[in-house]
Design a protein around this motif. Structure first.
Motif, PDB file in Angstrom:
ATOM      1  N   ASP A  41       1.056  -2.408   2.430  1.00  0.00           N
ATOM      2  CA  ASP A  41       1.240  -0.829   1.555  1.00  0.00           C
ATOM      3  C   ASP A  41       0.571   0.268   2.073  1.00  0.00           C
ATOM      4  O   ASP A  41      -0.457   0.209   2.911  1.00  0.00           O
ATOM      5  CB  ASP A  41       0.761  -1.191   0.139  1.00  0.00           C
ATOM      6  N   PHE A  42       1.405   1.466   1.687  1.00  0.00           N
ATOM      7  CA  PHE A  42       1.053   2.759   2.564  1.00  0.00           C
ATOM      8  C   PHE A  42       1.103   3.638   1.501  1.00  0.00           C
ATOM      9  O   PHE A  42       1.729   3.747   0.535  1.00  0.00           O
ATOM     10  CB  PHE A  42       2.070   2.834   3.658  1.00  0.00           C
ATOM     11  N   VAL A  43       0.182   4.856   1.581  1.00  0.00           N
ATOM     12  CA  VAL A  43      -0.059   6.149   1.106  1.00  0.00           C
ATOM     13  C   VAL A  43       0.827   6.901   1.915  1.00  0.00           C
ATOM     14  O   VAL A  43       0.975   7.091   3.044  1.00  0.00           O
ATOM     15  CB  VAL A  43      -1.205   6.601   0.918  1.00  0.00           C
ATOM     16  N   ILE A  44       2.113   7.601   1.222  1.00  0.00           N
ATOM     17  CA  ILE A  44       2.836   8.315   2.276  1.00  0.00           C
ATOM     18  C   ILE A  44       2.767   9.780   1.578  1.00  0.00           C
ATOM     19  O   ILE A  44       2.785  10.220   0.621  1.00  0.00           O
ATOM     20  CB  ILE A  44       4.389   8.077   1.736  1.00  0.00           C
ATOM     21  N   ILE A  45       2.453  10.874   2.374  1.00  0.00           N
ATOM     22  CA  ILE A  45       2.572  12.169   2.290  1.00  0.00           C
ATOM     23  C   ILE A  45       3.366  13.013   3.287  1.00  0.00           C
ATOM     24  O   ILE A  45       3.226  12.865   4.210  1.00  0.00           O
ATOM     25  CB  ILE A  45       0.908  12.683   2.641  1.00  0.00           C
ATOM     26  N   ALA A  46       4.095  13.704   2.497  1.00  0.00           N
ATOM     27  CA  ALA A  46       5.181  14.625   3.285  1.00  0.00           C
ATOM     28  C   ALA A  46       4.580  15.959   3.285  1.00  0.00           C
ATOM     29  O   ALA A  46       3.835  16.677   2.821  1.00  0.00           O
ATOM     30  CB  ALA A  46       6.450  14.835   2.265  1.00  0.00           C
ATOM     31  N   ASP A  47       4.373  16.138   4.803  1.00  0.00           N
ATOM     32  CA  ASP A  47       3.969  17.398   5.420  1.00  0.00           C
ATOM     33  C   ASP A  47       4.769  17.892   6.450  1.00  0.00           C
ATOM     34  O   ASP A  47       4.424  17.860   7.896  1.00  0.00           O
ATOM     35  CB  ASP A  47       2.355  17.027   5.950  1.00  0.00           C
ATOM     36  N   PRO A  48       6.180  18.187   6.235  1.00  0.00           N
ATOM     37  CA  PRO A  48       6.927  18.550   7.027  1.00  0.00           C
ATOM     38  C   PRO A  48       6.642  19.633   8.324  1.00  0.00           C
ATOM     39  O   PRO A  48       6.962  19.504   9.251  1.00  0.00           O
ATOM     40  CB  PRO A  48       8.360  19.295   6.302  1.00  0.00           C
ATOM     41  N   ASP A  72      -2.990   0.013   3.185  1.00  0.00           N
ATOM     42  CA  ASP A  72      -3.313  -0.489   4.305  1.00  0.00           C
ATOM     43  C   ASP A  72      -3.210   0.488   5.253  1.00  0.00           C
ATOM     44  O   ASP A  72      -3.883   0.261   6.553  1.00  0.00           O
ATOM     45  CB  ASP A  72      -2.304  -1.623   4.861  1.00  0.00           C
ATOM     46  N   GLY A  73      -2.733   1.656   4.990  1.00  0.00           N
ATOM     47  CA  GLY A  73      -2.589   2.796   5.936  1.00  0.00           C
ATOM     48  C   GLY A  73      -1.983   4.018   5.241  1.00  0.00           C
ATOM     49  O   GLY A  73      -1.680   3.956   4.022  1.00  0.00           O
ATOM     50  N   LEU A  74      -1.856   4.926   6.019  1.00  0.00           N
ATOM     51  CA  LEU A  74      -1.306   6.352   5.475  1.00  0.00           C
ATOM     52  C   LEU A  74      -0.130   6.567   6.412  1.00  0.00           C
ATOM     53  O   LEU A  74      -0.375   6.849   7.845  1.00  0.00           O
ATOM     54  CB  LEU A  74      -2.342   7.332   5.116  1.00  0.00           C
ATOM     55  N   LEU A  75       0.733   6.911   6.007  1.00  0.00           N
ATOM     56  CA  LEU A  75       2.012   7.703   6.708  1.00  0.00           C
ATOM     57  C   LEU A  75       2.307   9.057   6.363  1.00  0.00           C
ATOM     58  O   LEU A  75       2.371   9.354   5.464  1.00  0.00           O
ATOM     59  CB  LEU A  75       3.298   6.749   6.395  1.00  0.00           C
ATOM     60  N   ARG A  76       2.087   9.971   7.411  1.00  0.00           N
ATOM     61  CA  ARG A  76       2.143  11.319   7.062  1.00  0.00           C
ATOM     62  C   ARG A  76       3.616  11.750   7.780  1.00  0.00           C
ATOM     63  O   ARG A  76       3.994  11.434   8.943  1.00  0.00           O
ATOM     64  CB  ARG A  76       1.147  12.250   7.792  1.00  0.00           C
ATOM     65  N   ASP A  92       3.291   9.786  11.628  1.00  0.00           N
ATOM     66  CA  ASP A  92       1.792   9.995  11.902  1.00  0.00           C
ATOM     67  C   ASP A  92       0.967   8.931  11.119  1.00  0.00           C
ATOM     68  O   ASP A  92       0.896   9.121   9.821  1.00  0.00           O
ATOM     69  CB  ASP A  92       1.434  11.327  11.656  1.00  0.00           C
ATOM     70  N   TYR A  93       0.805   7.902  11.826  1.00  0.00           N
ATOM     71  CA  TYR A  93       0.198   6.737  11.296  1.00  0.00           C
ATOM     72  C   TYR A  93      -1.052   6.619  11.343  1.00  0.00           C
ATOM     73  O   TYR A  93      -1.623   6.729  12.284  1.00  0.00           O
ATOM     74  CB  TYR A  93       0.953   5.466  11.448  1.00  0.00           C
ATOM     75  N   ARG A  94      -2.058   6.351  10.242  1.00  0.00           N
ATOM     76  CA  ARG A  94      -3.352   6.014  10.110  1.00  0.00           C
ATOM     77  C   ARG A  94      -3.750   4.727   9.558  1.00  0.00           C
ATOM     78  O   ARG A  94      -3.169   4.395   8.601  1.00  0.00           O
ATOM     79  CB  ARG A  94      -4.182   7.120   9.773  1.00  0.00           C
ATOM     80  N   ASN A  95      -4.801   3.949  10.124  1.00  0.00           N
ATOM     81  CA  ASN A  95      -5.115   2.743   9.552  1.00  0.00           C
ATOM     82  C   ASN A  95      -6.098   3.213   8.352  1.00  0.00           C
ATOM     83  O   ASN A  95      -6.355   4.294   7.978  1.00  0.00           O
ATOM     84  CB  ASN A  95      -6.162   2.115  10.413  1.00  0.00           C
ATOM     85  N   MET A  99       1.370   2.264  16.094  1.00  0.00           N
ATOM     86  CA  MET A  99       2.857   2.057  15.634  1.00  0.00           C
ATOM     87  C   MET A  99       2.565   1.147  14.559  1.00  0.00           C
ATOM     88  O   MET A  99       1.553   0.160  14.291  1.00  0.00           O
ATOM     89  CB  MET A  99       3.617   1.329  16.869  1.00  0.00           C
ATOM     90  N   CYS A 100       3.624   0.710  13.549  1.00  0.00           N
ATOM     91  CA  CYS A 100       3.409  -0.152  12.616  1.00  0.00           C
ATOM     92  C   CYS A 100       4.926  -0.352  12.082  1.00  0.00           C
ATOM     93  O   CYS A 100       5.660   0.437  11.951  1.00  0.00           O
ATOM     94  CB  CYS A 100       2.627   0.708  11.136  1.00  0.00           C
ATOM     95  N   GLY A 101       5.116  -1.772  12.309  1.00  0.00           N
ATOM     96  CA  GLY A 101       6.380  -2.202  12.332  1.00  0.00           C
ATOM     97  C   GLY A 101       6.941  -2.316  10.586  1.00  0.00           C
ATOM     98  O   GLY A 101       8.088  -1.836  10.339  1.00  0.00           O
ATOM     99  N   ASN A 102       6.081  -2.665   9.661  1.00  0.00           N
ATOM    100  CA  ASN A 102       6.337  -2.511   8.215  1.00  0.00           C
ATOM    101  C   ASN A 102       6.487  -0.955   8.002  1.00  0.00           C
ATOM    102  O   ASN A 102       7.278  -0.693   7.072  1.00  0.00           O
ATOM    103  CB  ASN A 102       5.456  -3.087   7.683  1.00  0.00           C
ATOM    104  N   GLY A 103       5.664  -0.165   8.332  1.00  0.00           N
ATOM    105  CA  GLY A 103       5.233   1.323   8.022  1.00  0.00           C
ATOM    106  C   GLY A 103       6.497   2.131   8.453  1.00  0.00           C
ATOM    107  O   GLY A 103       6.928   2.950   7.672  1.00  0.00           O
ATOM    108  N   ILE A 104       7.215   1.618   9.652  1.00  0.00           N
ATOM    109  CA  ILE A 104       8.365   2.325  10.091  1.00  0.00           C
ATOM    110  C   ILE A 104       9.476   2.105   9.258  1.00  0.00           C
ATOM    111  O   ILE A 104      10.390   3.444   8.981  1.00  0.00           O
ATOM    112  CB  ILE A 104       8.512   2.427  11.599  1.00  0.00           C
ATOM    113  N   ARG A 105       9.809   1.137   8.702  1.00  0.00           N
ATOM    114  CA  ARG A 105      10.736   1.015   7.698  1.00  0.00           C
ATOM    115  C   ARG A 105      10.436   1.739   6.462  1.00  0.00           C
ATOM    116  O   ARG A 105      11.475   2.060   5.809  1.00  0.00           O
ATOM    117  CB  ARG A 105      10.920  -0.722   7.569  1.00  0.00           C
ATOM    118  N   VAL A 106       9.186   1.390   5.999  1.00  0.00           N
ATOM    119  CA  VAL A 106       8.892   2.425   4.714  1.00  0.00           C
ATOM    120  C   VAL A 106       9.187   3.824   4.930  1.00  0.00           C
ATOM    121  O   VAL A 106       9.743   4.782   4.166  1.00  0.00           O
ATOM    122  CB  VAL A 106       7.686   2.155   4.107  1.00  0.00           C
TER     123      VAL A 106
END
Length: 290
Positions: free
Chosen positions: A13-20, A44-48, A73-76, A84-91
């Motif tokens: 699971d990921f926290v997703i924050i839009a920062d275009p 498990d990480g953050l996706l910007r 922009d992925y952070r643990n 890189m994050c294989g699950n993260g990039i699909r999300v």
């Protein structure tokens, strides 16, 4: 207040924050607080979500693929930077599509920038498929000690854009008996650390031309997770390597959070590995940054 969305891929699971426009500067401490399961959102990480034109790494991305508008922009969970994050990039791709920031038409590809280069995402039967690019044996094959195993076990180092060590176990009982609350110890220690996967083969290993294995994973900067996309790919590659000539190029990997598909296929620059599986958005909200 900062708007966020919570998403996951097979429980990763990921926290997703839009920062275009790249206006938000998140510190390591803020990211760790957002990902904290007791005092934050939890993840498990953050996706910007940021445009490639406004992040330092984006210059190289756009030179490689001018159509790669978005950068992951992925952070643990501890706030550290990850390649890189294989699950993260699909999300990440699912978020872009659901929010109207991008489209993936049938038969088309969405290029996304990452710290390991551009990764192409397409639709699949059960969600999304990402081409993780060319993989390689890293040459790092450390002994791995972990609570629950009496003696260290040899590991196989595999690089799929980020570092992994895959360890074969003898039985389902050994897999279930691992205590991954404490980080496994590698000897020799790898300077950048690694995600460490523990795997047992299916019975039978190959059914209807598809390899089947089960795994658990301890991710650097996070701990044990329900799933690790690049770890799933590394696990399938390792088991195929051990199985030798005649082993299949298609695999199904069971993780605590579900099942993911892996396939290996030729490309101009060498063999690539693809990962397919679901992606879900759970809820959205706002939170105050510390």
């Amino acid at each position: 207040m900062v708007a966020f969305t919570k998403g996951h891929g097979t429980g990763n699971d990921f926290v997703i924050i839009a920062d275009p426009d790249g206006a938000l500067e998140l510190s390591t401490e803020q990211i760790a607080a957002l990902c904290d399961r007791n005092f934050g959102i939890g993840g498990d990480g953050l996706l910007r979500v940021v445009r490639s034109t406004v992040i330092a790494e984006g210059e190289g991305i756009l030179a490689e693929e001018p159509e790669a508008e978005w950068f992951m922009d992925y952070r643990n969970a501890d706030g550290s930077i990850a390649e890189m994050c294989g699950n993260g990039i699909r999300v990440f791709a699912h978020y872009l599509v659901r929010s109207g920031l991008a489209t993936i038409e049938p038969g088309s590809t969405l290029p996304i920038g990452t710290r390991t280069g551009v990764r192409d995402v397409t639709r699949s039967e059960n969600g999304y498929q990402v081409d993780l690019g060319r993989w390689r044996l890293s040459g790092d094959d450390p002994l791995t000690s972990v609570s629950g195993l009496a003696v260290p076990r040899p590991g196989l180092g595999i690089d799929v854009g980020n570092p992994h060590v895959v360890v074969a176990l003898a039985s389902e009982q050994e897999l279930a008996g691992l205590d991954l609350h404490r980080p496994p110890v590698l000897d020799p220690v790898l300077p950048e650390g690694a995600n460490i996967e523990f795997v047992v083969p299916g019975e039978p290993l190959v059914r209807d031309g598809v390899g089947r294995v089960r795994m658990r994973v301890h991710e650097r900067g996070v701990g044990e997770t329900l799933s690790c996309g690049t770890g799933v790919a590394a696990t399938a590659l390792a088991v195929r390597h051990w199985a030798g000539e005649g082993a299949p190029d298609h695999w199904r990997v069971e993780v605590p959070g579900g099942t993911l598909g892996v396939r290996m296929f030729p490309a101009e620059d060498g063999e690539h590995v693809g990962l397919s599986g679901p992606a879900q958005l759970v809820y959205s909200g706002e939170i105050a940054l510390a």
